[in-house]
Design a protein around this motif. Structure first.
Motif, PDB file in Angstrom:
ATOM      1  N   SER A   1      60.201  48.758 114.060  1.00 49.61           N
ATOM      2  CA  SER A   1      60.447  50.028 113.285  1.00 49.61           C
ATOM      3  C   SER A   1      60.745  49.922 111.999  1.00 49.61           C
ATOM      4  O   SER A   1      60.654  50.766 111.143  1.00 49.61           O
ATOM      5  N   PHE A   2      61.485  49.077 111.465  1.00 48.76           N
ATOM      6  CA  PHE A   2      62.115  48.679 110.228  1.00 48.76           C
ATOM      7  C   PHE A   2      61.287  47.634 109.410  1.00 48.76           C
ATOM      8  O   PHE A   2      61.767  47.344 108.329  1.00 48.76           O
ATOM      9  N   GLY A   3      60.375  46.897 110.212  1.00 50.87           N
ATOM     10  CA  GLY A   3      59.503  45.928 109.236  1.00 50.87           C
ATOM     11  C   GLY A   3      60.312  44.730 108.979  1.00 50.87           C
ATOM     12  O   GLY A   3      60.316  44.110 108.045  1.00 50.87           O
TER      13      GLY A   3
ATOM     14  N   LYS B   1      61.469  52.765 103.150  1.00 50.74           N
ATOM     15  CA  LYS B   1      61.818  52.596 101.816  1.00 50.74           C
ATOM     16  C   LYS B   1      62.811  54.026 101.710  1.00 50.74           C
ATOM     17  O   LYS B   1      62.909  54.806 102.562  1.00 50.74           O
ATOM     18  N   VAL B   2      63.497  53.990 100.534  1.00 58.58           N
ATOM     19  CA  VAL B   2      64.393  55.170 100.453  1.00 58.58           C
ATOM     20  C   VAL B   2      63.494  56.407 100.503  1.00 58.58           C
ATOM     21  O   VAL B   2      62.473  56.666 100.014  1.00 58.58           O
ATOM     22  N   GLY B   3      64.164  57.340 101.074  1.00 60.63           N
ATOM     23  CA  GLY B   3      63.691  58.617 101.140  1.00 60.63           C
ATOM     24  C   GLY B   3      62.794  58.857 102.436  1.00 60.63           C
ATOM     25  O   GLY B   3      62.786  59.981 102.823  1.00 60.63           O
ATOM     26  N   ASP B   4      62.601  57.626 103.434  1.00 61.28           N
ATOM     27  CA  ASP B   4      61.931  58.060 104.492  1.00 61.28           C
ATOM     28  C   ASP B   4      63.037  58.500 105.691  1.00 61.28           C
ATOM     29  O   ASP B   4      64.410  58.262 105.165  1.00 61.28           O
ATOM     30  N   GLN B   5      62.505  58.871 106.642  1.00 56.77           N
ATOM     31  CA  GLN B   5      63.233  59.354 107.933  1.00 56.77           C
ATOM     32  C   GLN B   5      63.374  57.930 108.476  1.00 56.77           C
ATOM     33  O   GLN B   5      62.628  57.411 108.743  1.00 56.77           O
ATOM     34  N   ALA B   6      64.734  57.561 108.670  1.00 58.85           N
ATOM     35  CA  ALA B   6      64.892  56.422 109.625  1.00 58.85           C
ATOM     36  C   ALA B   6      64.259  56.460 110.958  1.00 58.85           C
ATOM     37  O   ALA B   6      64.507  57.333 111.760  1.00 58.85           O
ATOM     38  N   PRO B   7      63.368  55.314 111.310  1.00 60.74           N
ATOM     39  CA  PRO B   7      62.634  55.199 112.318  1.00 60.74           C
ATOM     40  C   PRO B   7      63.602  55.089 113.699  1.00 60.74           C
ATOM     41  O   PRO B   7      64.631  54.512 113.475  1.00 60.74           O
ATOM     42  N   ASP B   8      63.222  55.686 114.909  1.00 55.86           N
ATOM     43  CA  ASP B   8      64.040  55.220 115.857  1.00 55.86           C
ATOM     44  C   ASP B   8      63.814  54.164 116.549  1.00 55.86           C
ATOM     45  O   ASP B   8      62.970  53.491 116.257  1.00 55.86           O
ATOM     46  N   PHE B   9      64.748  53.419 117.167  1.00 57.05           N
ATOM     47  CA  PHE B   9      64.696  52.295 117.984  1.00 57.05           C
ATOM     48  C   PHE B   9      65.505  52.215 119.155  1.00 57.05           C
ATOM     49  O   PHE B   9      66.307  53.059 119.489  1.00 57.05           O
ATOM     50  N   THR B  10      65.035  51.395 120.076  1.00 55.12           N
ATOM     51  CA  THR B  10      65.911  51.048 121.267  1.00 55.12           C
ATOM     52  C   THR B  10      66.451  49.913 121.205  1.00 55.12           C
ATOM     53  O   THR B  10      65.892  48.779 120.800  1.00 55.12           O
ATOM     54  N   ALA B  11      67.869  49.346 121.460  1.00 56.09           N
ATOM     55  CA  ALA B  11      68.524  48.082 121.250  1.00 56.09           C
ATOM     56  C   ALA B  11      69.471  48.332 122.631  1.00 56.09           C
ATOM     57  O   ALA B  11      69.782  49.050 123.136  1.00 56.09           O
ATOM     58  N   LEU B  12      70.195  46.907 122.591  1.00 54.67           N
ATOM     59  CA  LEU B  12      71.195  46.795 123.655  1.00 54.67           C
ATOM     60  C   LEU B  12      72.590  46.508 123.164  1.00 54.67           C
ATOM     61  O   LEU B  12      72.590  45.766 122.115  1.00 54.67           O
ATOM     62  N   THR B  13      73.469  47.092 123.598  1.00 55.67           N
ATOM     63  CA  THR B  13      74.801  46.949 123.141  1.00 55.67           C
ATOM     64  C   THR B  13      75.281  45.727 123.866  1.00 55.67           C
ATOM     65  O   THR B  13      74.677  45.115 124.683  1.00 55.67           O
ATOM     66  N   THR B  14      76.595  45.177 123.468  1.00 52.49           N
ATOM     67  CA  THR B  14      76.871  44.245 124.228  1.00 52.49           C
ATOM     68  C   THR B  14      77.344  44.403 125.611  1.00 52.49           C
ATOM     69  O   THR B  14      77.670  43.195 126.277  1.00 52.49           O
ATOM     70  N   SER B  15      77.601  45.609 126.001  1.00 52.57           N
ATOM     71  CA  SER B  15      77.711  45.965 127.653  1.00 52.57           C
ATOM     72  C   SER B  15      76.367  45.901 128.316  1.00 52.57           C
ATOM     73  O   SER B  15      76.361  46.423 129.347  1.00 52.57           O
TER      74      SER B  15
ATOM     75  N   ASN C   1      71.819  62.980 107.792  1.00 55.78           N
ATOM     76  CA  ASN C   1      70.442  63.687 108.124  1.00 55.78           C
ATOM     77  C   ASN C   1      69.375  62.893 108.543  1.00 55.78           C
ATOM     78  O   ASN C   1      68.370  63.202 108.725  1.00 55.78           O
ATOM     79  N   GLY C   2      69.600  61.373 108.686  1.00 58.11           N
ATOM     80  CA  GLY C   2      68.774  60.549 109.119  1.00 58.11           C
ATOM     81  C   GLY C   2      67.753  60.126 108.077  1.00 58.11           C
ATOM     82  O   GLY C   2      66.674  59.240 108.250  1.00 58.11           O
ATOM     83  N   THR C   3      68.136  60.414 106.727  1.00 53.69           N
ATOM     84  CA  THR C   3      67.239  60.055 105.667  1.00 53.69           C
ATOM     85  C   THR C   3      67.867  58.721 105.013  1.00 53.69           C
ATOM     86  O   THR C   3      68.956  58.247 104.898  1.00 53.69           O
ATOM     87  N   VAL C   4      66.763  57.628 104.684  1.00 52.01           N
ATOM     88  CA  VAL C   4      67.135  56.343 104.160  1.00 52.01           C
ATOM     89  C   VAL C   4      67.540  56.736 102.850  1.00 52.01           C
ATOM     90  O   VAL C   4      67.057  56.795 102.009  1.00 52.01           O
ATOM     91  N   GLN C   5      68.990  56.216 102.612  1.00 54.67           N
ATOM     92  CA  GLN C   5      69.215  56.183 101.121  1.00 54.67           C
ATOM     93  C   GLN C   5      69.243  54.832 100.548  1.00 54.67           C
ATOM     94  O   GLN C   5      69.673  54.823  99.177  1.00 54.67           O
ATOM     95  N   TYR C   6      69.248  53.563 101.122  1.00 55.07           N
ATOM     96  CA  TYR C   6      69.370  52.321 100.611  1.00 55.07           C
ATOM     97  C   TYR C   6      68.670  51.501 101.486  1.00 55.07           C
ATOM     98  O   TYR C   6      68.712  51.584 102.710  1.00 55.07           O
ATOM     99  N   VAL C   7      67.724  50.604 100.639  1.00 54.39           N
ATOM    100  CA  VAL C   7      67.189  49.659 101.430  1.00 54.39           C
ATOM    101  C   VAL C   7      67.166  48.147 100.475  1.00 54.39           C
ATOM    102  O   VAL C   7      67.058  48.201  99.382  1.00 54.39           O
ATOM    103  N   GLN C   8      67.417  46.883 101.431  1.00 52.50           N
ATOM    104  CA  GLN C   8      67.397  45.673 100.955  1.00 52.50           C
ATOM    105  C   GLN C   8      66.954  44.704 101.693  1.00 52.50           C
ATOM    106  O   GLN C   8      67.507  44.439 102.825  1.00 52.50           O
TER     107      GLN C   8
END
Length: 162
Positions: free
Chosen positions: A112-114, A17-31, A133-140
């Motif tokens: 991590s993002f539900g 939600k807005v105000g949370d610190q964005a959770p970290d995650f691991t993903a793959l790039t196209t490379s 700063n890693g703070t979530v400012q908008y969620v939809q």
């Protein structure tokens, strides 16, 4: 309850939600490089789609490619598509202002993002804006996964983020 083509679906993971610190995650790039959120400093608009090869997801990715890139920061598009499919689509579509990330391997972003649609193993259509700063400012989170996101609100939040 969220729906996909009118059918109820269950979202798994930890919604943010807005105000949370964005959770970290691991993903793959196209490379096939493994990356985390820290790989993208500064503000970020994170566009989440079920599959790059559908009309609404195609339109969402193209719109953010065109409109958000002029606002500074990084625009990420995350899906469970294989990195090869994302690379093929971006090349064919001429997309060069959006970074596509694949969450197919371990669903780290989805959890991590539900946004994991349990019944389909796809990501739920959503948009997040994270400031420098890693703070979530908008969620939809979309109620119906086949509907378009509110581009104007997402872009306004991205423009306002530092």
């Amino acid at each position: 309850m969220p729906t996909f083509k009118g059918n109820n679906v269950t979202l798994q993971g930890n919604p943010v939600k807005v105000g949370d610190q964005a959770p970290d995650f691991t993903a793959l790039t196209t490379s096939l490089d493994e990356v985390t959120l820290a790989a993208y400093p500064g503000k970020k608009l994170i566009s989440v789609i079920p599959s790059i090869d559908t009309g609404v997801c195609d339109a969402q990715t193209r719109a953010f490619n065109e409109k958000a890139s002029s606002l500074g920061g990084t625009v990420l598009t995350v899906s469970n598509d294989l990195p090869f499919a994302q690379r093929r689509w971006c090349s064919a579509a001429g997309i060069d202002n959006v970074v596509t990330l694949s969450d197919h391997r371990d669903l780290s972003f989805a959890k991590s993002f539900g946004v994991l649609i349990e019944e389909l193993r796809l990501l739920a259509r959503s948009v997040f804006v994270v400031d420098s700063n890693g703070t979530v400012q908008y969620v939809q989170y979309m109620d119906e996964m086949t509907d378009e996101v509110d581009f104007d609100s997402a872009l306004a939040a991205f423009a306002a983020a530092n």
